[in-house]
Design a protein around this motif. Structure first.
Motif, PDB file in Angstrom:
ATOM      1  N   ALA A   1       0.840  -1.193   0.000  1.00  0.00           N
ATOM      2  CA  ALA A   1       0.000   0.000   0.000  1.00  0.00           C
ATOM      3  C   ALA A   1       0.873   1.241   0.000  1.00  0.00           C
ATOM      4  N   CYS A   2       0.236   2.390  -0.183  1.00  0.00           N
ATOM      5  CA  CYS A   2       0.929   3.658   0.028  1.00  0.00           C
ATOM      6  C   CYS A   2       0.973   3.902   1.534  1.00  0.00           C
ATOM      7  N   SER A   3       1.859   4.781   1.962  1.00  0.00           N
ATOM      8  CA  SER A   3       1.825   5.168   3.375  1.00  0.00           C
ATOM      9  C   SER A   3       0.562   5.981   3.611  1.00  0.00           C
ATOM     10  N   GLU A   4       0.217   6.151   4.882  1.00  0.00           N
ATOM     11  CA  GLU A   4      -1.007   6.886   5.193  1.00  0.00           C
ATOM     12  C   GLU A   4      -0.974   8.290   4.574  1.00  0.00           C
ATOM     13  N   ASP A   5       0.184   8.939   4.623  1.00  0.00           N
ATOM     14  CA  ASP A   5       0.276  10.302   4.088  1.00  0.00           C
ATOM     15  C   ASP A   5       0.216  10.335   2.568  1.00  0.00           C
TER      16      ASP A   5
ATOM     17  N   CYS B   1      -1.461   8.190   0.688  1.00  0.00           N
ATOM     18  CA  CYS B   1      -2.662   7.545   0.159  1.00  0.00           C
ATOM     19  C   CYS B   1      -3.425   8.508  -0.741  1.00  0.00           C
ATOM     20  N   LYS B   2      -3.762   8.049  -1.928  1.00  0.00           N
ATOM     21  CA  LYS B   2      -4.479   8.898  -2.881  1.00  0.00           C
ATOM     22  C   LYS B   2      -5.964   8.977  -2.529  1.00  0.00           C
TER      23      LYS B   2
ATOM     24  N   GLU C   1      -8.813   8.926   0.964  1.00  0.00           N
ATOM     25  CA  GLU C   1      -8.850   9.508   2.309  1.00  0.00           C
ATOM     26  C   GLU C   1      -8.346   8.501   3.343  1.00  0.00           C
ATOM     27  N   LYS C   2      -7.038   8.398   3.504  1.00  0.00           N
ATOM     28  CA  LYS C   2      -6.449   7.541   4.523  1.00  0.00           C
ATOM     29  C   LYS C   2      -6.982   6.098   4.477  1.00  0.00           C
ATOM     30  N   VAL C   3      -7.246   5.629   3.275  1.00  0.00           N
ATOM     31  CA  VAL C   3      -7.767   4.271   3.137  1.00  0.00           C
ATOM     32  C   VAL C   3      -6.654   3.247   3.363  1.00  0.00           C
ATOM     33  N   SER C   4      -5.409   3.629   3.055  1.00  0.00           N
ATOM     34  CA  SER C   4      -4.326   2.650   3.205  1.00  0.00           C
ATOM     35  C   SER C   4      -4.192   2.230   4.669  1.00  0.00           C
ATOM     36  N   ALA C   5      -4.475   3.162   5.596  1.00  0.00           N
ATOM     37  CA  ALA C   5      -4.406   2.808   7.022  1.00  0.00           C
ATOM     38  C   ALA C   5      -5.480   1.779   7.360  1.00  0.00           C
TER      39      ALA C   5
END
Lengths: 390, 213
Positions: A320-324, A326-327, A329-333
């Motif tokens: 995943a992308c990091s939380e910051d 993430c393309k 809304e913070k979905v990667s978290a």
């Protein structure tokens, strides 16, 4: 000789020798990653803010920006190489964010055969490429961009729109007709099977965009204009009532055994956010690794992870992308949370080591390879331990 | 909603080990997230994987019932499978397996969930707590909407007991003193006079064990 440990080389770089300080790059950057130094007027790139959309690269009039992904030269070279495989002189350049499968893309443009070029954001494709392929004999260019408010990089799709209009005007004057380049827009969103919905409200809670609402009729209703296609609701719907265009549950389920059958052990199946890693144009080549690209790691669901293990995967990785970064809304978290929950259950049956979550960014190439290598090592280590215990 | 957690997979495996053909029955009802068809499918996959490791072969079928505590819905959902299965593994709260047992006297049923309580689903806060004892004689109108039967460790009807410190219960420092919460809430609502009323002992016979609607 130079004994210094190599700093990770960033994927984007401004070459000050060529820079004319026009500031177009900083005005177009969606992330304020490029600024002008007040003292010496140099353009400065803050790579940690950069999301590697390639918009500055494609827009720089002085060609002072380098990128290691999909540079104009490499795209032209690649197209030149693959062209004989296709019986067509129509090129379709599509953004991964909004492109359905190729047959559907063809239907959108009314063409059956075409040369496909799939890139993360069409905003990175410069005039040099568009004109270059025409020079190389391509007769027609179709571009599939995301709907403007769906563009993961905000400005990539609008920029491509302006670029297309400007180029078509010039090409028209040269006798290419007014429509040498056709631009269409698309986006891929949630679909709802109301017969399966149990009106639990899970999607209402998880959607970062407030797209779903529970209706008084006891079912769910989605505001599709608000949906950004992250797939989180799809991955968490307890009733399988939701699906995502182009990343349908069944489509991914079909892909898993196909990929695993072609791989060599140790087989590592990677579910990867398509914005976290930019693969080379000719695809990933390792025989041990199978990759399923997803619109966001939020689309990863327990079902598919377990299917991978059932079909012989030695390990499953979610990238995943990091939380910051993430393309969405913070979905990667949220995705990490989903993976943790699967891992907790797998731990109970002794398979917890077979799943791994990693967050990476394309801004430093090689990150994902390193994470996969570490995971592979831990898998092989675990396998060896078991062998010794016998 | 009814708060449940999945039993340890080892325990489930142990309970289902005498059977091979098993129907995993989800429930779309009161839990959050509902233990519906997705949970049933996930559990099937996990048990199959665990079975493979232990050399044990299962033949699972999955379904989900809209409400497993409803005799009609459960009977009609399970009937089509009855000939083909040796046991039902239920993902519902305790009422679900008992519904199966009641209406399928010859079919073994195994719970996959531990049921904890009827509670608030505080999704942002994460933790959930017991908030309704189904006592059959609701006094929330007098207590500012906060239930002392469940949320006061001692279940006092006329608190506070005086043992709380810093708003926390003397029996469990993690736990808010329910009567301090009630006091604060009534004060905000301007209804502190209610707390001066001595609540008579509750009629616990009203809880009953059986209600005919």
């Amino acid at each position: 000789m130079n004994q210094k440990v190599a700093e990770p080389k960033p994927a984007v770089n401004i070459n000050d020798d060529y820079c004319s300080r026009c500031t177009i790059c900083s005005s177009l950057c969606p992330y304020d990653a490029i600024t002008q130094d007040r003292d010496n007027n140099k353009m400065v790139l803050d790579i940690e803010k950069c999301q590697v959309c390639g918009i500055c690269y494609s827009a720089c009039p002085a060609k002072a920006i380098d990128t290691i992904y999909y540079s104009s030269g490499s795209v032209l070279k690649y197209l030149d190489k693959v062209r004989p495989q296709y019986k067509s002189d129509t090129l379709v350049i599509m953004c991964k964010g909004s492109a359905p499968d190729f047959s559907e893309v063809g239907r959108l443009f009314g063409v059956k055969d075409f040369i496909p070029l799939s890139v993360p954001c069409v905003g990175r494709i410069s005039e040099e490429v568009l004109l270059g392929v025409l020079v190389a004999g391509i007769k027609k260019i179709n571009i599939l961009a995301c709907d403007e408010d769906y563009c993961r990089f905000h400005r990539g799709s609008p920029l491509t729109g302006r670029r297309t209009i400007a180029l078509n005007r010039m090409l028209g004057q040269l006798g290419y007709g007014e429509e040498a380049i056709t631009l269409k827009r698309n986006s891929l969103k949630v679909t709802v099977d109301k017969d399966l919905c149990i009106a639990c409200g899970n999607c209402v809670y998880y959607c970062p965009y407030n797209a779903p609402t529970l209706t008084s009729a006891g079912g769910i209703s989605f505001d599709l204009d608000a949906c950004r296609g992250c797939g989180l609701c799809v991955a968490l719907c307890p009733a399988f009532a939701l699906d995502l265009e182009n990343w349908e549950r069944d489509r991914i389920s079909d892909l898993i055994p196909q990929l695993l059958a072609e791989m060599k052990p140790p087989k590592i199946l990677v579910f990867r956010c398509q914005w976290a890693v930019y693969p080379p144009l000719n695809g990933d080549m390792s025989p041990n690794i199978g990759t399923i690209e997803l619109p966001c790691a939020g689309r990863v669901e327990a079902l598919h992870v377990l299917e991978a293990l059932q079909n012989g995967a030695d390990g499953v990785m979610v990238v995943a992308c990091s939380e910051d970064d993430c393309k969405q809304e913070k979905v990667s978290a949220k995705s990490e949370w989903v993976v943790t929950r699967i891992k907790e259950k797998l731990d109970q049956i002794g398979l917890g080591d077979k799943i791994n979550f990693a967050s990476v960014s394309p801004r430093y190439p090689g990150q994902v390879e390193e994470k996969v290598r570490q995971f592979r090592q831990s898998l092989e280590g675990a396998g060896a331990d078991k062998g010794e215990n016998k | 909603m009814i708060v449940t957690t999945l039993k340890p997979l080892d325990e489930i495996l142990e309970s289902i080990s005498p059977y091979r053909k098993i129907l995993i029955a989800g429930c779309d009802g009161c839990t959050q997230p509902p233990r519906g068809i997705r949970e049933a499918k996930t559990l099937k996959q996990l048990l199959e994987l665990a079975g493979q490791l232990k050399g044990k072969e299962f033949e699972f079928k999955v379904t989900s019932v809209v409400k497993q505590c409803d005799s009609v819905l459960t009977t009609s959902a399970i009937k089509p499978y009855v000939e083909d299965i040796e046991a039902v593994l239920s993902l519902a709260c305790g009422a679900g397996p008992q519904t199966v047992a009641e209406f399928f006297p010859d079919l073994p049923v195994i719970p996959a969930q531990n049921s904890h309580f009827i509670g608030i689903d505080d999704r942002e806060g994460g933790a959930m707590f017991d908030s309704c004892a189904a006592c059959g004689d609701c006094i929330l109108a007098l207590t500012g909407g906060i239930c002392p039967v469940t949320r006061c460790s001692k279940g006092l009807l006329s608190g506070a007991c005086g043992g709380a410190s810093n708003g926390k219960c003397e029996l469990d420092p993690e736990r808010d003193c329910a009567w301090e919460l009630i006091y604060e809430r009534l004060r905000r609502l301007g209804k502190l006079d209610l707390i001066r009323e001595l609540t008579p002992p509750k009629d616990y016979s009203a809880k009953g064990w059986r209600v005919t609607p």
